[in-house]
Design an enzyme around this catalytic site. Sequence first.
Site: not given
Length: 220
Positions: A175, A180, A17, A19
């Site tokens: 987030h 996540d 994951d 961001e």
Amino acid sequence: MNKLSERFRGYYPVVVDVETAGFNAKTDALLEIAAVTLKMDDNGWLAPDDCMFFNVKPFEGANLEKSALEFTGIDPYNPLRDDVDEAEALKAIFKMIRSGMKAAGCKRAILVGHNATFDHSFLMAATERAGNKRNPFHPFSTFDTSALSALAFGQTVLKKACETAEIEFSDREAHNAEYDTRKTADLFCKIVNHWKSLGGWPLPAPAETESTAADEETES
């Protein structure tokens, strides 16, 4: 057939994951990245294994979309972030993956993600910028837990899919790439293991056809 190397056609699934500071992998900054490797026990049940997480420094000239930063709550210039360059983060993550891949007897890593093409595109763009030639991931194939969750649980949003799968999920911690990724790993393992519990894996042996039986009688 309880080897991880035999479950996904030799691929080593790694949950990732990211961001970011926008949606464009070529221009927008990668700000966080996490990866969770997976393992399989002797009975064929899949579970999360090792995890690695980095706060990442925006690459030189990177675009930072205000709306994206407000959504994630990330301040790229916070001195407490303890961030590292993209190249350093990827080198460490790829080393962990190659080690796990070798131990499992797999030939190549494949990215598992929730809406996986997004994470895959940012990973590949960062790898290109870093000039890293030892990327273990398949260049375009992924396993998407959003699609798998739609099939298994009738949900596509990570939070809703986890709740339906009875996996605890915190809005406060969401987030964040590490959180996540861990939840996506739990979800992927739940789907794969549920399919196994229903009898979907291992695959049944092919039924003997009349022609095969006739051939065997002729040979005997």
